[in-house]
Design a protein around this motif. Structure first.
Motif, short mmCIF file in Angstrom:
data_model
loop_
_atom_site.label_atom_id
_atom_site.label_comp_id
_atom_site.label_asym_id
_atom_site.label_seq_id
_atom_site.Cartn_x
_atom_site.Cartn_y
_atom_site.Cartn_z
N HIS A 49 -74.77 -21.82 57.63
CA HIS A 49 -73.85 -22.86 57.17
C HIS A 49 -73.67 -23.98 58.20
O HIS A 49 -72.87 -24.88 58.00
CB HIS A 49 -72.50 -22.26 56.78
CG HIS A 49 -72.60 -21.32 55.64
ND1 HIS A 49 -72.73 -21.74 54.33
CD2 HIS A 49 -72.67 -19.96 55.60
CE1 HIS A 49 -72.85 -20.70 53.55
NE2 HIS A 49 -72.81 -19.61 54.29
N GLN A 50 -74.40 -23.87 59.31
CA GLN A 50 -74.35 -24.84 60.40
C GLN A 50 -72.92 -25.13 60.83
O GLN A 50 -72.48 -26.27 60.87
CB GLN A 50 -75.08 -26.13 60.02
CG GLN A 50 -76.58 -25.93 59.90
CD GLN A 50 -77.32 -27.23 59.74
OE1 GLN A 50 -77.06 -27.97 58.81
NE2 GLN A 50 -78.25 -27.49 60.65
N ALA A 109 -80.11 -19.93 72.31
CA ALA A 109 -81.02 -21.05 72.03
C ALA A 109 -81.35 -21.11 70.55
O ALA A 109 -81.38 -22.20 69.95
CB ALA A 109 -82.30 -20.90 72.85
N GLY A 110 -81.56 -19.96 69.92
CA GLY A 110 -81.82 -19.92 68.48
C GLY A 110 -80.64 -20.43 67.68
O GLY A 110 -80.81 -21.18 66.72
N VAL A 140 -78.04 -24.50 64.28
CA VAL A 140 -76.78 -25.14 63.93
C VAL A 140 -76.86 -26.66 64.09
O VAL A 140 -76.27 -27.40 63.31
CB VAL A 140 -75.61 -24.55 64.76
CG1 VAL A 140 -74.34 -25.37 64.61
CG2 VAL A 140 -75.36 -23.11 64.31
N TYR A 141 -77.59 -27.11 65.08
CA TYR A 141 -77.66 -28.55 65.33
C TYR A 141 -78.87 -29.22 64.69
O TYR A 141 -79.03 -30.43 64.79
CB TYR A 141 -77.64 -28.83 66.83
CG TYR A 141 -76.28 -28.57 67.43
CD1 TYR A 141 -75.27 -29.54 67.35
CD2 TYR A 141 -75.98 -27.36 68.04
CE1 TYR A 141 -74.02 -29.31 67.88
CE2 TYR A 141 -74.72 -27.12 68.57
CZ TYR A 141 -73.75 -28.10 68.49
OH TYR A 141 -72.51 -27.86 69.01
N ALA A 142 -79.70 -28.46 63.99
CA ALA A 142 -80.87 -29.04 63.31
C ALA A 142 -80.39 -29.95 62.20
O ALA A 142 -79.44 -29.64 61.49
CB ALA A 142 -81.76 -27.93 62.75
#
Length: 139
Positions: free
Chosen positions: A97-98, A129-130, A135-137
């Motif tokens: 759900h970012q 890192a994943g 989330v920020y993509a």
């Protein structure tokens, strides 16, 4: 098994949907937090208000935070996680759900919040890192 309760920041506090945004800002300052879960009249989660929401969606638009309520800002379906959920479920919920903050519920009561800072303290570098990448993509 590491659970949501193990990594959460305990002692999160609701703000009722009828409270104004200036009251929310005061509570955030007092608690030193950037987000508050919003509760309806039956203390059920109906949203989350962030300091950014107040600035971008109220103040920057020339609206009065003393007149707008937290309920006015509550949009969409609020996400949450059960206190007993495994940390992988926490990551799945936040990544899919970012979202950067996740209320933790136990027996229908708010018991804590999980933020990026909480994840940073409990995840491996690869897991973190994943999370950041997902989330920020941009979609």
């Amino acid at each position: 098994m590491t659970t949501a309760a193990d990594i959460m920041h305990p002692g999160a506090q609701w703000i009722p949907a009828h409270e104004t945004l200036d009251r929310a800002a005061e509570l955030m300052a007092r608690l030193n937090v950037g987000a508050l879960p919003i509760s309806d009249s039956e203390e059920r989660l109906c949203g989350i208000i962030t300091d950014r929401d107040i600035v971008v969606n109220c103040v920057a638009k020339g609206l009065d935070p003393a007149k707008m309520t937290c309920g006015d800002m509550a949009k969409g379906t609020p996400r949450w996680i059960d206190a007993g959920a495994d940390v992988s479920a926490v990551l799945d919920e936040m990544e899919s759900h970012q979202i950067k903050r996740l209320p933790v519920i136990k027996d229908k009561k708010l018991v804590g919040m999980i933020s990026e800072a909480d994840l940073a303290q409990h995840l491996s570098e690869d897991q973190l890192a994943g999370f950041v990448e997902k989330v920020y993509a941009r979609h």
